[in-house]
Design an enzyme around this catalytic site. Structure first.
Site, PDB file in Angstrom:
ATOM      1  N   GLU A   6       1.500  -2.260  -5.654  1.00 40.37           N
ATOM      2  CA  GLU A   6       2.092  -3.526  -5.241  1.00 40.37           C
ATOM      3  C   GLU A   6       2.300  -4.417  -6.464  1.00 40.37           C
ATOM      4  OE1 GLU A   6       0.202  -5.249  -1.769  1.00 40.37           O
ATOM      5  OE2 GLU A   6      -0.039  -3.245  -0.948  1.00 40.37           O
TER       6      GLU A   6
ATOM      7  N   LYS B 240      -3.549  12.601  -3.352  1.00 39.42           N
ATOM      8  CA  LYS B 240      -3.353  11.155  -3.201  1.00 39.42           C
ATOM      9  C   LYS B 240      -4.702  10.429  -3.222  1.00 39.42           C
ATOM     10  CE  LYS B 240      -1.996   7.132  -2.351  1.00 39.42           C
ATOM     11  NZ  LYS B 240      -1.335   6.288  -3.323  1.00 39.42           N
ATOM     12  N   LEU B 241      -5.664  10.956  -2.479  1.00 42.29           N
ATOM     13  CA  LEU B 241      -6.994  10.326  -2.466  1.00 42.29           C
ATOM     14  C   LEU B 241      -7.614  10.398  -3.857  1.00 42.29           C
ATOM     15  CD1 LEU B 241      -8.614  11.619   0.871  1.00 42.29           C
ATOM     16  CD2 LEU B 241      -7.475   9.449   0.427  1.00 42.29           C
TER      17      LEU B 241
ATOM     18  N   CYS C  12      -6.097  -0.269  -0.498  1.00 41.60           N
ATOM     19  CA  CYS C  12      -6.237   1.193  -0.571  1.00 41.60           C
ATOM     20  C   CYS C  12      -7.417   1.743  -1.368  1.00 41.60           C
ATOM     21  CB  CYS C  12      -4.945   1.794  -1.080  1.00 41.60           C
ATOM     22  SG  CYS C  12      -3.634   1.556   0.140  1.00 41.60           S
ATOM     23  N   PHE C  13      -7.731   1.171  -2.530  1.00 40.22           N
ATOM     24  CA  PHE C  13      -8.766   1.808  -3.359  1.00 40.22           C
ATOM     25  C   PHE C  13     -10.061   2.018  -2.576  1.00 40.22           C
ATOM     26  CE2 PHE C  13      -7.213   0.680  -7.944  1.00 40.22           C
ATOM     27  CZ  PHE C  13      -6.256   1.667  -7.834  1.00 40.22           C
TER      28      PHE C  13
ATOM     29  N   PHE D  85     -11.857  -4.701  -8.370  1.00 35.54           N
ATOM     30  CA  PHE D  85     -10.548  -4.354  -7.799  1.00 35.54           C
ATOM     31  C   PHE D  85     -10.497  -4.719  -6.332  1.00 35.54           C
ATOM     32  CE2 PHE D  85     -12.964  -0.251  -7.696  1.00 35.54           C
ATOM     33  CZ  PHE D  85     -12.985  -0.032  -6.328  1.00 35.54           C
TER      34      PHE D  85
ATOM     35  N   SER E  28       1.990   7.982   4.909  1.00 36.89           N
ATOM     36  CA  SER E  28       0.688   7.295   4.882  1.00 36.89           C
ATOM     37  C   SER E  28      -0.299   8.130   4.081  1.00 36.89           C
ATOM     38  CB  SER E  28       0.121   7.160   6.305  1.00 36.89           C
ATOM     39  OG  SER E  28       0.949   6.373   7.107  1.00 36.89           O
TER      40      SER E  28
ATOM     41  N   ASN F 269      -6.103   7.848  -6.420  1.00 35.01           N
ATOM     42  CA  ASN F 269      -6.643   6.491  -6.253  1.00 35.01           C
ATOM     43  C   ASN F 269      -8.105   6.423  -6.687  1.00 35.01           C
ATOM     44  OD1 ASN F 269      -4.343   5.260  -5.461  1.00 35.01           O
ATOM     45  ND2 ASN F 269      -4.874   5.014  -3.319  1.00 35.01           N
TER      46      ASN F 269
ATOM     47  N   GLY G  10       6.814   2.421  10.683  1.00 34.68           N
ATOM     48  CA  GLY G  10       5.925   1.566   9.876  1.00 34.68           C
ATOM     49  C   GLY G  10       6.753   0.838   8.829  1.00 34.68           C
TER      50      GLY G  10
ATOM     51  N   GLU H 281       2.619   8.279  -1.172  1.00 30.28           N
ATOM     52  CA  GLU H 281       3.305   7.266  -1.983  1.00 30.28           C
ATOM     53  C   GLU H 281       2.363   6.764  -3.078  1.00 30.28           C
ATOM     54  OE1 GLU H 281       6.523   6.358  -2.089  1.00 30.28           O
ATOM     55  OE2 GLU H 281       5.632   5.463  -3.855  1.00 30.28           O
TER      56      GLU H 281
HETATM   57  P1  NAD Z   1       0.966  -2.024   6.446  1.00 31.32           P
HETATM   58  O1  NAD Z   1      -0.152  -2.450   7.314  1.00 31.32           O
HETATM   59  O2  NAD Z   1       1.609  -3.013   5.531  1.00 31.32           O
HETATM   60  O3  NAD Z   1       2.144  -1.425   7.358  1.00 31.32           O
HETATM   61  C1  NAD Z   1       1.938  -0.546   8.398  1.00 31.32           C
HETATM   62  C2  NAD Z   1       2.920  -0.878   9.535  1.00 31.32           C
HETATM   63  O4  NAD Z   1       2.832   0.130  10.538  1.00 31.32           O
HETATM   64  C3  NAD Z   1       2.631  -2.207  10.237  1.00 31.32           C
HETATM   65  O5  NAD Z   1       3.777  -3.037  10.147  1.00 31.32           O
HETATM   66  C4  NAD Z   1       2.328  -1.798  11.684  1.00 31.32           C
HETATM   67  O6  NAD Z   1       2.819  -2.726  12.643  1.00 31.32           O
HETATM   68  C5  NAD Z   1       3.063  -0.479  11.794  1.00 31.32           C
HETATM   69  N1  NAD Z   1       2.573   0.401  12.851  1.00 31.32           N
HETATM   70  C6  NAD Z   1       1.291   0.751  13.140  1.00 31.32           C
HETATM   71  N2  NAD Z   1       1.268   1.614  14.162  1.00 31.32           N
HETATM   72  C7  NAD Z   1       2.538   1.809  14.549  1.00 31.32           C
HETATM   73  C8  NAD Z   1       3.156   2.614  15.555  1.00 31.32           C
HETATM   74  N3  NAD Z   1       2.438   3.393  16.362  1.00 31.32           N
HETATM   75  N4  NAD Z   1       4.495   2.571  15.674  1.00 31.32           N
HETATM   76  C9  NAD Z   1       5.231   1.799  14.859  1.00 31.32           C
HETATM   77  N5  NAD Z   1       4.710   1.029  13.865  1.00 31.32           N
HETATM   78  C10 NAD Z   1       3.379   1.034  13.728  1.00 31.32           C
HETATM   79  O7  NAD Z   1       0.440  -0.772   5.628  1.00 31.32           O
HETATM   80  P2  NAD Z   1       0.942  -0.265   4.188  1.00 31.32           P
HETATM   81  O8  NAD Z   1       0.293  -1.047   3.124  1.00 31.32           O
HETATM   82  O9  NAD Z   1       2.425  -0.149   4.214  1.00 31.32           O
HETATM   83  O10 NAD Z   1       0.280   1.180   4.160  1.00 31.32           O
HETATM   84  C11 NAD Z   1       0.779   2.225   4.963  1.00 31.32           C
HETATM   85  C12 NAD Z   1       0.172   3.528   4.485  1.00 31.32           C
HETATM   86  O11 NAD Z   1       0.596   3.784   3.137  1.00 31.32           O
HETATM   87  C13 NAD Z   1      -1.357   3.560   4.432  1.00 31.32           C
HETATM   88  O12 NAD Z   1      -1.795   4.844   4.774  1.00 31.32           O
HETATM   89  C14 NAD Z   1      -1.673   3.273   2.975  1.00 31.32           C
HETATM   90  O13 NAD Z   1      -2.894   3.835   2.582  1.00 31.32           O
HETATM   91  C15 NAD Z   1      -0.531   3.966   2.275  1.00 31.32           C
HETATM   92  N6  NAD Z   1      -0.189   3.420   0.953  1.00 31.32           N
HETATM   93  C16 NAD Z   1      -0.121   2.069   0.771  1.00 31.32           C
HETATM   94  C17 NAD Z   1       0.262   1.558  -0.471  1.00 31.32           C
HETATM   95  C18 NAD Z   1       0.359   0.077  -0.716  1.00 31.32           C
HETATM   96  O14 NAD Z   1       0.595  -0.295  -1.855  1.00 31.32           O
HETATM   97  N7  NAD Z   1       0.197  -0.783   0.268  1.00 31.32           N
HETATM   98  C19 NAD Z   1       0.597   2.436  -1.502  1.00 31.32           C
HETATM   99  C20 NAD Z   1       0.536   3.806  -1.278  1.00 31.32           C
HETATM  100  C21 NAD Z   1       0.146   4.281  -0.022  1.00 31.32           C
HETATM  101  C1  UGA Z   2      -2.961   1.351  -6.193  1.00 33.06           C
HETATM  102  C2  UGA Z   2      -2.476   2.479  -7.112  1.00 33.06           C
HETATM  103  O1  UGA Z   2      -2.283   1.949  -8.424  1.00 33.06           O
HETATM  104  C3  UGA Z   2      -1.161   3.062  -6.591  1.00 33.06           C
HETATM  105  O2  UGA Z   2      -0.774   4.166  -7.390  1.00 33.06           O
HETATM  106  C4  UGA Z   2      -1.370   3.514  -5.147  1.00 33.06           C
HETATM  107  O3  UGA Z   2      -0.150   4.007  -4.617  1.00 33.06           O
HETATM  108  C5  UGA Z   2      -1.847   2.354  -4.321  1.00 33.06           C
HETATM  109  O4  UGA Z   2      -3.087   1.839  -4.883  1.00 33.06           O
HETATM  110  C6  UGA Z   2      -2.157   2.719  -2.901  1.00 33.06           C
HETATM  111  O5  UGA Z   2      -2.414   3.860  -2.600  1.00 33.06           O
HETATM  112  O6  UGA Z   2      -2.173   1.754  -2.133  1.00 33.06           O
HETATM  113  P1  UGA Z   2      -2.365  -1.203  -5.853  1.00 33.06           P
HETATM  114  O7  UGA Z   2      -3.660  -1.247  -5.130  1.00 33.06           O
HETATM  115  O8  UGA Z   2      -1.170  -1.738  -5.161  1.00 33.06           O
HETATM  116  O9  UGA Z   2      -2.007   0.308  -6.251  1.00 33.06           O
HETATM  117  O10 UGA Z   2      -2.479  -1.974  -7.242  1.00 33.06           O
HETATM  118  P2  UGA Z   2      -3.230  -1.616  -8.626  1.00 33.06           P
HETATM  119  O11 UGA Z   2      -2.340  -2.014  -9.721  1.00 33.06           O
HETATM  120  O12 UGA Z   2      -3.724  -0.240  -8.645  1.00 33.06           O
HETATM  121  O13 UGA Z   2      -4.450  -2.612  -8.615  1.00 33.06           O
HETATM  122  C7  UGA Z   2      -5.542  -2.459  -7.716  1.00 33.06           C
HETATM  123  C8  UGA Z   2      -6.620  -3.455  -8.061  1.00 33.06           C
HETATM  124  O14 UGA Z   2      -7.254  -3.106  -9.289  1.00 33.06           O
HETATM  125  C9  UGA Z   2      -6.106  -4.884  -8.249  1.00 33.06           C
HETATM  126  O15 UGA Z   2      -7.029  -5.789  -7.704  1.00 33.06           O
HETATM  127  C10 UGA Z   2      -6.030  -5.017  -9.747  1.00 33.06           C
HETATM  128  O16 UGA Z   2      -6.100  -6.342 -10.180  1.00 33.06           O
HETATM  129  C11 UGA Z   2      -7.239  -4.209 -10.175  1.00 33.06           C
HETATM  130  N1  UGA Z   2      -7.168  -3.689 -11.557  1.00 33.06           N
HETATM  131  C12 UGA Z   2      -6.176  -2.851 -11.917  1.00 33.06           C
HETATM  132  C13 UGA Z   2      -8.173  -4.031 -12.458  1.00 33.06           C
HETATM  133  O17 UGA Z   2      -9.103  -4.791 -12.132  1.00 33.06           O
HETATM  134  N2  UGA Z   2      -8.120  -3.520 -13.734  1.00 33.06           N
HETATM  135  C14 UGA Z   2      -7.128  -2.672 -14.123  1.00 33.06           C
HETATM  136  O18 UGA Z   2      -7.149  -2.230 -15.294  1.00 33.06           O
HETATM  137  C15 UGA Z   2      -6.127  -2.335 -13.199  1.00 33.06           C
END
Ligand code: NAD
Ligand code: UGA
Length: 464
Positions: free
Chosen positions: A166, A221-222, A277-278, A273, A132, A225, A10, A162
């Site tokens: 972003e 993690k859940l 993920c949220f 928001f 993930s 968030n 991934g 993680e």
């Molecule tokens: P993403 O969609 O950006 O990336 C996932 C990648 O996995 C894609 O590029 C897809 O092509 C690849 N993939 C799917 N199935 C596959 C397979 N079988 N083999 C190889 N590659 C495969 O997703 P993301 O935002 O990176 O999130 C990934 C995980 O991390 C999720 O569970 C999400 O909840 C978690 N997470 C995301 C964030 C974030 O900020 N985006 C933060 C913390 C946790």
């Molecule tokens: C969030 C968590 O902050 C990360 O810790 C977590 O790893 C991640 O989700 C995940 O699991 O994907 P992210 O969604 O990337 O991160 O960004 P945030 O900064 O949390 O913002 C989420 C949304 O809430 C955005 O739309 C942001 O603008 C909004 N937000 C944030 C508000 O409206 N008010 C705030 O005070 C803070």
């Protein structure tokens, strides 16, 4: 087992930046990042660092230093698994859109596919790391798939969720509040935990690396968030009261947040928001509670999502009401499409929902975002399945020039808090707009008093 080579399945928003930072901080490790998407891998390998598939401040620099030194991007998943002692799974886990649990449960099919590939390919013992975000007790299912379809080698499953956000991913990875590692409390489990601790200890102070049992790690993690999103929904619910009572939500948030037991972060009222993920993770929590027969718990967390939907609707309704009750055939300018600043990610962005409501009521949208293109905006709207692509295409136009986007527009709507919006020449924009010139600041980033002097009518969140 000494870990010398790791791989991550991934190469998305988590896999790419996380592994790039591990490679940078651990030059002694070989780090392979693999994905089924050739397009994504090609973009990660692109010579032009502006073409990386993920936009994150500082990421290009990290990739530049580590790529082809000890960081490699490839589509050869089997080879990467075979070569590695430790395998991270960082594939997407979206909300299920079919069958049992539709609309709430996490879709684990991609995770299971990874587990099956690992089981099929592995000829030596492996540590498998869940990166993930997964429902509590997924490690049990992963372990079962590995053990029942594998070649008799030993698999140790760890949970290492993680927490990066972003827009600040690199900063967050460099200086994590904590690294969470869950594992079995057996001898092999503890050995696997210590291998992963050793990797992070190359740059994270030991006291910030917290080890737990697997289930606590998955659930934390859940919950993290859910708590973060809950704070936003809490302050957004108060913003509605502020607008009706002449209280100011920013003053209320500051006053409340000054209590050290509450703290000031994540109390910024907004149009709602977004992000991948949220919503997905809270719906997952709602589903887990429901499945456990804990209906009150489930309903409690569901309210966080309901208030978020309400906030978006409230904002869109305010735009319509303030434009004399009709927006039919009126041009409305949207500034921002990404779900927050400093990212090109648009997943679940409030922009999509606000634009959709405005289009439904007949508006013509002209949208501008510094990192999102027209194709992405239209595909986000199409994914809602509320009308045909052709209708969306007619209703929404991307304008690469923000000033051009404002010409003869009835309102400017700020959805994303990009810094550049603050620095625009708002007097120039005033002259371009249809009068009375209106701004709807969904992020409260603009200087209300200055804009009023120019002549704007300005509507903020949580301020009358
Ligand atoms: P993403 O969609 O950006 O990336 C996932 C990648 O996995 C894609 O590029 C897809 O092509 C690849 N993939 C799917 N199935 C596959 C397979 N079988 N083999 C190889 N590659 C495969 O997703 P993301 O935002 O990176 O999130 C990934 C995980 O991390 C999720 O569970 C999400 O909840 C978690 N997470 C995301 C964030 C974030 O900020 N985006 C933060 C913390 C946790
Ligand atoms: C969030 C968590 O902050 C990360 O810790 C977590 O790893 C991640 O989700 C995940 O699991 O994907 P992210 O969604 O990337 O991160 O960004 P945030 O900064 O949390 O913002 C989420 C949304 O809430 C955005 O739309 C942001 O603008 C909004 N937000 C944030 C508000 O409206 N008010 C705030 O005070 C803070």
């Amino acid at each position: 087992m000494k870990v010398k080579t790791i791989c991550c399945i991934g190469a998305g928003y988590v896999g790419g930046p996380t592994m790039a930072v591990i490679a940078l901080k651990c030059p002694h490790l070989k780090v392979n990042v693999v994905d089924i998407s050739k397009e994504r891998i090609d973009a990660w390998n692109s010579k032009d660092l502006n073409s990386l598939p993920v936009y994150e401040p500082g990421l290009a620099d990290v990739v530049k230093k580590a790529r082809n030194r000890n960081l490699f991007f490839s589509t050869d998943i089997d080879n990467a698994i075979d070569e590695s002692e430790m395998i991270f799974i960082a594939v997407n886990t979206p909300t299920k859109n079919y069958g049992e649990g539709k609309g709430k449960a996490a879709d684990l099919k991609y995770v299971e596919l990874c587990a099956r590939s690992i089981a099929r390919v592995s000829k030596s013992d492996k540590i498998v790391v869940e990166k993930s975000t997964l429902p509590v007790r997924t490690a049990e299912a992963v372990q079962t798939v590995l053990d029942s379809t594998g070649n008799g080698v030993n698999f140790e499953v760890l949970s290492n969720p993680e927490f990066l956000a972003e827009g600040t991913a690199i900063e967050d990875l460099f200086k994590s509040d904590r690294v969470l590692i869950g594992g079995q409390q057996s001898k092999n489990g503890k050995r696997a935990i210590s291998e992963l601790v050793n990797i992070y200890a190359n740059w994270i102070p030991r006291e910030k690396i917290y080890t737990t049992n697997v289930w606590s790690s998955e659930l934390s993690k859940l919950v993290a968030n859910a708590f973060l999103a809950q704070r936003i929904s809490s302050i957004n619910s108060i913003s509605a009261i502020c607008e009706a009572t002449e209280a100011d939500v920013e003053e209320v948030a500051t006053a409340v947040g000054m209590d050290s037991r509450i703290g000031s972060k994540f109390l910024k009222s907004s149009v709602g928001f977004g992000g991948s993920c949220f919503q997905k993770d809270i719906l997952n929590l709602v589903y887990i509670a429901q499945s456990l027969g804990l209906n009150q718990v489930s309903e409690y967390w569901h309210q966080v999502i309901k208030i978020n939907d309400y906030q978006r609707q409230r904002f869109a309704k305010k735009i319509m009401n303030s434009l004399f009750g009709t927006i039919s055939e009126k041009k409305i300018t949207l500034f921002g499409w990404a779900f927050k600043k400093n990212t090109n990610d648009t997943r679940e962005s409030s922009a999509i929902y606000v634009a959709d409501m405005l289009i439904e009521n007949g508006a013509n949208i002209c949208a501008y975002d510094p990192k999102v293109n027209e194709q992405q905006m239209l595909s986000d709207l199409d994914n809602l399945n509320n009308r045909t692509s052709d209708i969306n295409k007619t209703a929404l136009n991307f304008c690469p020039d923000p000033y051009e986007a404002c010409k003869n527009s009835h309102a400017v709507v700020i959805i994303t808090e990009w810094d550049e919006f603050i620095n625009y020449d708002w007097s120039k924009i005033y002259n371009l707009l249809s009068k009375p010139a209106k701004i709807f600041d969904g992020r409260n980033i603009l200087d209300k008093e200055k804009l009023k002097v120019i002549g704007f009518e300005i509507y903020s969140i949580g301020k009358s």
